[in-house]
Design a protein around this motif. Structure first.
Motif, short mmCIF file in Angstrom:
data_model
loop_
_atom_site.label_atom_id
_atom_site.label_comp_id
_atom_site.label_asym_id
_atom_site.label_seq_id
_atom_site.Cartn_x
_atom_site.Cartn_y
_atom_site.Cartn_z
N MET A 182 13.03 9.89 -12.78
CA MET A 182 12.03 9.95 -11.73
C MET A 182 10.75 10.56 -12.32
SD MET A 182 11.83 9.38 -8.31
CE MET A 182 13.32 9.76 -7.45
N PHE A 183 9.64 9.93 -12.03
CA PHE A 183 8.33 10.42 -12.47
C PHE A 183 7.58 10.77 -11.20
CE2 PHE A 183 3.87 9.60 -13.69
CZ PHE A 183 3.79 10.38 -14.83
N VAL A 184 7.22 12.03 -11.04
CA VAL A 184 6.56 12.46 -9.81
C VAL A 184 5.19 13.02 -10.17
CG1 VAL A 184 6.67 14.01 -7.83
CG2 VAL A 184 8.77 13.01 -8.73
N PHE A 185 4.19 12.64 -9.43
CA PHE A 185 2.85 13.18 -9.64
C PHE A 185 2.15 13.24 -8.30
CE2 PHE A 185 2.26 8.68 -9.70
CZ PHE A 185 1.00 8.46 -9.18
N MET A 186 1.02 13.90 -8.28
CA MET A 186 0.23 13.99 -7.06
C MET A 186 -1.18 13.53 -7.36
SD MET A 186 1.43 17.49 -5.34
CE MET A 186 2.51 18.30 -6.47
N PHE A 187 -1.78 12.91 -6.38
CA PHE A 187 -3.19 12.58 -6.53
C PHE A 187 -3.91 12.86 -5.24
CE2 PHE A 187 -1.59 8.47 -5.03
CZ PHE A 187 -2.60 8.00 -4.22
N VAL A 188 -5.18 13.10 -5.37
CA VAL A 188 -6.02 13.42 -4.23
C VAL A 188 -6.90 12.22 -3.94
CG1 VAL A 188 -7.84 14.93 -3.36
CG2 VAL A 188 -6.03 15.86 -4.81
N PHE A 189 -6.90 11.82 -2.70
CA PHE A 189 -7.76 10.73 -2.26
C PHE A 189 -8.84 11.33 -1.39
CE2 PHE A 189 -8.42 7.68 1.33
CZ PHE A 189 -9.30 6.87 0.66
N LYS A 211 -6.96 13.82 1.24
CA LYS A 211 -5.52 13.81 1.45
C LYS A 211 -4.88 13.94 0.08
CE LYS A 211 -5.42 11.03 5.59
NZ LYS A 211 -4.84 9.87 6.26
N VAL A 212 -3.75 14.62 0.04
CA VAL A 212 -3.00 14.77 -1.19
C VAL A 212 -1.68 14.04 -1.01
CG1 VAL A 212 -1.90 16.39 -2.79
CG2 VAL A 212 -4.05 17.02 -1.66
N TYR A 213 -1.38 13.16 -1.96
CA TYR A 213 -0.16 12.38 -1.89
C TYR A 213 0.79 12.80 -3.01
CZ TYR A 213 -2.78 9.33 1.21
OH TYR A 213 -3.52 8.84 2.25
N LYS A 214 2.05 12.94 -2.67
CA LYS A 214 3.09 13.12 -3.69
C LYS A 214 3.68 11.74 -3.91
CE LYS A 214 7.40 15.49 -4.65
NZ LYS A 214 8.40 16.42 -4.10
N VAL A 215 3.56 11.26 -5.13
CA VAL A 215 4.01 9.91 -5.44
C VAL A 215 5.22 10.01 -6.38
CG1 VAL A 215 3.38 7.69 -6.48
CG2 VAL A 215 1.67 9.02 -5.22
N ALA A 235 5.21 7.13 -1.66
CA ALA A 235 4.14 8.11 -1.53
C ALA A 235 4.24 8.79 -0.18
CB ALA A 235 2.78 7.43 -1.68
N VAL A 236 4.00 10.09 -0.19
CA VAL A 236 4.04 10.87 1.04
C VAL A 236 2.79 11.72 1.10
CG1 VAL A 236 5.32 12.63 2.31
CG2 VAL A 236 6.56 10.97 0.94
N ASP A 237 2.13 11.69 2.24
CA ASP A 237 0.95 12.53 2.45
C ASP A 237 1.44 13.96 2.66
OD1 ASP A 237 -1.30 13.88 3.31
OD2 ASP A 237 -1.72 12.55 5.00
N ILE A 238 1.11 14.86 1.75
CA ILE A 238 1.56 16.25 1.86
C ILE A 238 0.42 17.18 2.28
CG2 ILE A 238 3.52 16.00 0.29
CD1 ILE A 238 1.78 17.32 -1.89
N SER A 239 -0.67 16.59 2.78
CA SER A 239 -1.83 17.38 3.21
C SER A 239 -1.53 18.19 4.46
CB SER A 239 -3.03 16.49 3.50
OG SER A 239 -3.21 15.53 2.55
N GLN A 288 0.83 -1.19 0.00
CA GLN A 288 0.00 0.00 0.00
C GLN A 288 0.87 1.25 0.00
OE1 GLN A 288 -2.81 -0.78 3.32
NE2 GLN A 288 -4.34 -0.30 1.77
N LEU A 289 0.35 2.30 -0.62
CA LEU A 289 1.06 3.57 -0.67
C LEU A 289 0.72 4.40 0.55
CD1 LEU A 289 0.57 4.49 -4.41
CD2 LEU A 289 2.61 3.60 -3.33
N ALA A 290 1.75 4.68 1.36
CA ALA A 290 1.58 5.45 2.58
C ALA A 290 0.40 4.90 3.37
CB ALA A 290 1.44 6.93 2.27
N ASP A 291 -0.49 5.77 3.82
CA ASP A 291 -1.67 5.32 4.58
C ASP A 291 -2.92 5.29 3.71
OD1 ASP A 291 -1.89 8.04 4.26
OD2 ASP A 291 -2.58 8.44 6.29
N SER A 292 -2.73 5.29 2.39
CA SER A 292 -3.88 5.27 1.48
C SER A 292 -4.35 3.84 1.26
CB SER A 292 -3.49 5.89 0.12
OG SER A 292 -2.79 4.95 -0.66
N PRO A 293 -5.55 3.66 0.72
CA PRO A 293 -6.02 2.31 0.41
C PRO A 293 -5.49 1.79 -0.94
CG PRO A 293 -7.74 3.89 -0.04
CD PRO A 293 -6.60 4.66 0.54
#
Length: 186
Positions: free
Chosen positions: A80-87, A62-66, A50-54, A14-19
Motif C-alpha cells: 500500500m502506498f499512502v500519501f496526502m495532497f492538498v487541493f 481540502k486535504v485528501y488521504k490517497v 481518496a478520502v477528504d480528511i479536512s 474522480q477521486l472523492a469530490d476532487s476534480p
C-alpha cells in the motif's frame, strides 16, 4: 490506459469530490515520485481511494488521504502506498482581480457598493486610502468585454481615476492562502 494500472482499474474515475482523476494522480506520481515509480516496477495498481480528511475545517483547501493498492507485490509491507495532497479550492484563483484607484476618498463607499452590485459574488480584498482591491468571481457569462464595459459605465460618475483588471495569478492564490493561514494561527 496507463501501463501501471491493472485492466480492472477505472482510471477516468474522480477521486472523492476532487476534480482529479485516478489517471491524473498516477501519471503525476510516475513523473515526480521515485518511491512510487520503484513500486510499480513489480506490480500494477489495482485500486486507488481518496478520502477528504479536512473535516470541513479548510474553507480554502481540502486535504485528501490517497491510498494506492498494488497487486502481485512481493512484500506485504509495501503493498500500500499512502500519501496526502492538498487541493486549493476554487475560492482562490477562480476569477479576476480588479484594482480601482479613486480620485477622491469620499467616493469609496459608493464605488464599493456599486462594484458589489454589478459583479455578484465579488469580494473586497483590500482597501487603502485611494485604492480598492476586489476579487471578481468567474462565471460562464462573465467575459473580458463585459467586465470592461461594466467598469467603463461607472468610471466618470463615481470619480474613478483608473482601474486594472487581470486574471488571478498563482502568486496571488498562494499569498491569499498564506495570509489566511496566518490569520487562523494567530
Amino acid at each position: 490506459m496507463l501501463s501501471v494500472a491493472s485492466p480492472s482499474l477505472n482510471v477516468s474515475e474522480q477521486l472523492a469530490d476532487s476534480p482529479f482523476t485516478v489517471e491524473w494522480v498516477l501519471s503525476h506520481l510516475l513523473e515526480a515520485d521515485n518511491k512510487f515509480t520503484t513500486l510499480t516496477e513489480g506490480a500494477k495498481v489495482k485500486n486507488v481511494t481518496a478520502v477528504d480528511i479536512s473535516d470541513g475545517k479548510g474553507f480554502t483547501s481540502k486535504v485528501y488521504k490517497v491510498a494506492i493498492e498494488f497487486d502481485d507485490i512481493k512484500s506485504l509491507r509495501n503493498s500500500m502506498f499512502v500519501f496526502m495532497f492538498v487541493f486549493i479550492c476554487v475560492r482562490y484563483g477562480a476569477g479576476y482581480t480588479l484594482l480601482v484607484r479613486l480620485q477622491d476618498v469620499d467616493a469609496s463607499e459608493k464605488v464599493k457598493s456599486e462594484i458589489l452590485r454589478r459583479f455578484p459574488g465579488s469580494m473586497l480584498k483590500e482597501e487603502h486610502v485611494l485604492q480598492l482591491n476586489f476579487e471578481l468571481r468567474k462565471t460562464d457569462s462573465v467575459t473580458w468585454s463585459t467586465l470592461f464595459a461594466q467598469m467603463e459605465q461607472i468610471v466618470e460618475p463615481l470619480r474613478i481615476a483608473d482601474y486594472s483588471l487581470s486574471q488571478t495569478t498563482l502568486e496571488q492564490v498562494f499569498l491569499e492562502f498564506s495570509r489566511d493561514a496566518g490569520a487562523v494561527s494567530d
